[in-house]
Design an enzyme around this catalytic site. Sequence first.
Site, PDB file in Angstrom:
ATOM      1  N   PRO A 135     -43.181 -74.551   3.028  1.00 42.56           N
ATOM      2  CA  PRO A 135     -42.422 -74.985   3.962  1.00 42.56           C
ATOM      3  C   PRO A 135     -42.847 -73.371   5.484  1.00 42.56           C
ATOM      4  CG  PRO A 135     -41.877 -73.280   2.032  1.00 42.56           C
ATOM      5  CD  PRO A 135     -42.863 -73.712   1.909  1.00 42.56           C
ATOM      6  N   CYS A 136     -43.614 -74.284   6.397  1.00 42.60           N
ATOM      7  CA  CYS A 136     -43.958 -73.617   6.769  1.00 42.60           C
ATOM      8  C   CYS A 136     -42.297 -73.947   8.766  1.00 42.60           C
ATOM      9  CB  CYS A 136     -44.747 -73.775   7.626  1.00 42.60           C
ATOM     10  SG  CYS A 136     -45.269 -75.544   7.887  1.00 42.60           S
ATOM     11  N   HIS A 137     -42.157 -74.652   7.817  1.00 42.03           N
ATOM     12  CA  HIS A 137     -40.386 -75.737   9.338  1.00 42.03           C
ATOM     13  C   HIS A 137     -39.951 -74.488   8.912  1.00 42.03           C
ATOM     14  CE1 HIS A 137     -40.020 -77.184   4.465  1.00 42.03           C
ATOM     15  NE2 HIS A 137     -38.970 -77.311   4.970  1.00 42.03           N
TER      16      HIS A 137
END
Length: 179
Positions: A135-137
């Site tokens: 989850p880089c968001h």
Amino acid sequence: MVFTMRYDSPIGGLLLAEKDGALVGVWMEGQKYFLGSLKEEMQENPNSPMLRQAGQWLDCYFGGEKPEIGQLKLTPIGSEFRKAVWKILCEIPYGSVTTYGEISKKIAVGRGLERMSAQAVGGAVGHNPISIIIPCHRVVGTNGSLTGYAGGLQKKIALLTLEGVNTEKLTIPKKGTAL
């Protein structure tokens, strides 16, 4: 050989990739660094058990469920530094955000360093080859800026909103790489 499958998501088309029974990529069509460092021959195979499992994981995620990252065998391709950053990304809880600075502090502690560049961490986050699942968001700037998302700000906002993050407190940068 790398096997691929297209996945239609609420934020647009995704390309899923697996090698040797492990997920090596989830890219948004048109994203920066599409396919990353993947150089091998690819063949579409929607019947791959790993790709079907990743598709089911994404179905759950986009359906508002909170699937565990550990349900999937992930083997992102990158340097040891990038892999260390991506491992930290996997620890960010669903519906939460953290900053590049916080991740850089964790990397520094893990490597016995006094400090680590948040920009170096930002580079690793931006090159995450398994978008959404890793989850880089969920990473924002220290000041709450929505900077640094290879898939584009609208997709980052959509993913955070899906997870219940109050994005009204976050800001959109006037200039920079995220635009």
